[in-house]
Design a protein around this motif. Sequence first.
Motif, PDB file in Angstrom:
ATOM      1  N   ARG A   1      46.148   4.824  33.430  1.00 56.11           N
ATOM      2  CA  ARG A   1      46.859   5.864  32.670  1.00 56.11           C
ATOM      3  C   ARG A   1      46.088   7.176  32.601  1.00 56.11           C
ATOM      4  N   THR A   2      44.753   7.076  32.437  1.00 54.99           N
ATOM      5  CA  THR A   2      43.954   8.298  32.261  1.00 54.99           C
ATOM      6  C   THR A   2      44.030   9.202  33.475  1.00 54.99           C
ATOM      7  N   ASN A   3      44.310   8.605  34.638  1.00 56.89           N
ATOM      8  CA  ASN A   3      44.351   9.400  35.860  1.00 56.89           C
ATOM      9  C   ASN A   3      45.763   9.508  36.424  1.00 56.89           C
ATOM     10  N   GLY A   4      46.737   9.288  35.544  1.00 52.66           N
ATOM     11  CA  GLY A   4      48.122   9.441  35.957  1.00 52.66           C
ATOM     12  C   GLY A   4      48.596   8.384  36.941  1.00 52.66           C
TER      13      GLY A   4
ATOM     14  N   LEU B   1      42.835   2.081  32.290  1.00 60.31           N
ATOM     15  CA  LEU B   1      42.106   3.005  33.161  1.00 60.31           C
ATOM     16  C   LEU B   1      43.077   3.846  33.972  1.00 60.31           C
TER      17      LEU B   1
ATOM     18  N   PRO C   1      38.905  16.647  38.202  1.00 62.25           N
ATOM     19  CA  PRO C   1      39.960  16.506  37.197  1.00 62.25           C
ATOM     20  C   PRO C   1      40.548  15.084  37.144  1.00 62.25           C
ATOM     21  N   ARG C   2      40.761  14.460  38.285  1.00 63.92           N
ATOM     22  CA  ARG C   2      41.277  13.088  38.317  1.00 63.92           C
ATOM     23  C   ARG C   2      40.344  12.255  39.181  1.00 63.92           C
ATOM     24  N   PRO C   3      39.174  11.934  38.649  1.00 62.06           N
ATOM     25  CA  PRO C   3      38.104  11.382  39.497  1.00 62.06           C
ATOM     26  C   PRO C   3      38.452  10.070  40.178  1.00 62.06           C
ATOM     27  N   MET C   4      39.352   9.274  39.559  1.00 65.33           N
ATOM     28  CA  MET C   4      39.637   7.976  40.172  1.00 65.33           C
ATOM     29  C   MET C   4      40.311   8.114  41.530  1.00 65.33           C
TER      30      MET C   4
END
Lengths: 246, 258
Positions: A105-108, A103, A75-78
């Motif tokens: 932002r997409t993973n919070g 980048l 879900p949050r791969p980074m």
Amino acid sequence: MPQPNGVIDLQHLTKRYGRTLAVDDLSFTVLPGHVTGFLGPNGAGKSTTMRLVLGLDAPSSGAALVNGKRYASLPRPMHEVGALLDAGAMHGGRSAFNHLLCLARTNGIGPGRVSEMLERVGLAGVAQKHVGGFSLGMKQRLGIAAALLGDPGVLMFDEPVNGLDPDGVRWIRDLMRSLAAEGRTILLSSHLMSEMALTADHIVIVGRGKLIAEETVQELTTRYPSLEDAYLALTAGSLEYGASGS
Amino acid sequence: MSVLASEWLKIRSVRSSHLTVSISLGGILLGLGLAWMAVDMYDHATPAQKPGARLAELEEVVLMVPQLCMGVLGVLATTSEYATGFIRTSLTAVPKRWPVMAGKSVVVGVIALFTGSAVIFATYFVCRALIADRFGGLYQIPFTDKLPLLTALALTVPVFALLGVGLGSILRTASGSIVVLVGAVYVVPIIVGNLPQPWSDLLGSVMIGALPHEITRDTTTNTVYGSLLPPVAAAAVLVTYALLPLLAGTWLLCRRDV
Ligand SMILES: Nc1ncnc2c1ncn2[C@@H]1O[C@H](COP(=O)(O)OP(=O)(O)O)[C@@H](O)[C@H]1O
Ligand SMILES: [Mg+2]
């Protein structure tokens, strides 16, 4: 069963592009705590393997798992995996800060962490500068900052020292070793054994998409006069792409 | 939500976005210039010529500017990621992929909606003020009567923008996508207009330029297009222009190696 943590696991991974067999039934496991060198001549399938792990390309058969799961299902791969594939892959008109924040932002991940990572790779002073004006070395650093944003346990770097000056090479080498010392899993590809000798503890050698050897540096140096000899002997049959790796 | 924030930052942090929005808004100045020229011409015409003087609705003339610019904005939103290779990093961050397309579509669509509305309504009011009762009272029709058409015209701008996002994702090159987009605005309508009947009217009725008039059953203006579609069908066609390439582009994005 506990979740495997910091493990890259390839299971009979195969990728075909038309008539080219880029990755051929490749199976190996990368474990945490040390730098694993991913070595092979140009065209051996190293970059393809990394794209398969990241779900950018779909395998023709077999599977690539990270921490026991397919990358695309994270879900949050980074926060689990960081990767640097191609340092030039950024919009030249964007500032370094905004590039990372897009980048993040997409993973919070927030702007504070972005600044922190720019600091860590030594780019804080040029955070607001357009990346189009960056040297290759600066782009490599920015790419590494991107990979580190989510503080992931698994990191993959595709030929990160290519084209760098000696200072840059030294910096990356030290960074890899310190990241591994923190207990992370590091997969580092290169077509140069000389590079691996100084950085990696484990070595996976591929040629023409196939696994040739998976050993520790120590094992290789006991069997061969030098790592360079080991590499040349092991990949002798795999240089059909005319790329000698020099 | 986080992907939306990311896509918003992606768009607003590159110069081409500011440029396409600025040029779009330049359409208002173009409308102003055209209105001023028309007024000048009208005022210099002989009393005998004045009753026959005709003018096209200038907000419809300048509409092409935001349509094309926002279409290009949509194209670049996707193709610039392919051109730079940034798409790989983007999709590594969002491996489900479709949220990236959804986020881009929302951001580009909203920007285009605001820009398109600004151009249409500002141009309309500028023309209304300047032209006043000239040209047979073209701009004397009550605003409330014009509102549905102006709204429908403004809506074609986000449609072009989303068409651009979709085309960009299908073709993955800016040049190819822009050629198709320009073809859709300029070339296809000309070809269709020159086809023999009934084809000219049949196909002319599904051209993007025809749809606002059909949707609003507008009778205040003349259109060069066919006008065979009932409002609901015309609205459906307009939505299809935006959604079909977008869905195809998303499907391809989710399936293709990058
Ligand atoms: N997208 C692609 N389409 C077609 N062939 C490809 C593609 N990517 C890689 N290949 C081919 O697959 C083989 C492995 O390439 P690559 O993974 O880049 O090797 P390496 O990174 O070890 O140099 C090469 O023969 C290359 O030409
Ligand atoms: Mg490579």
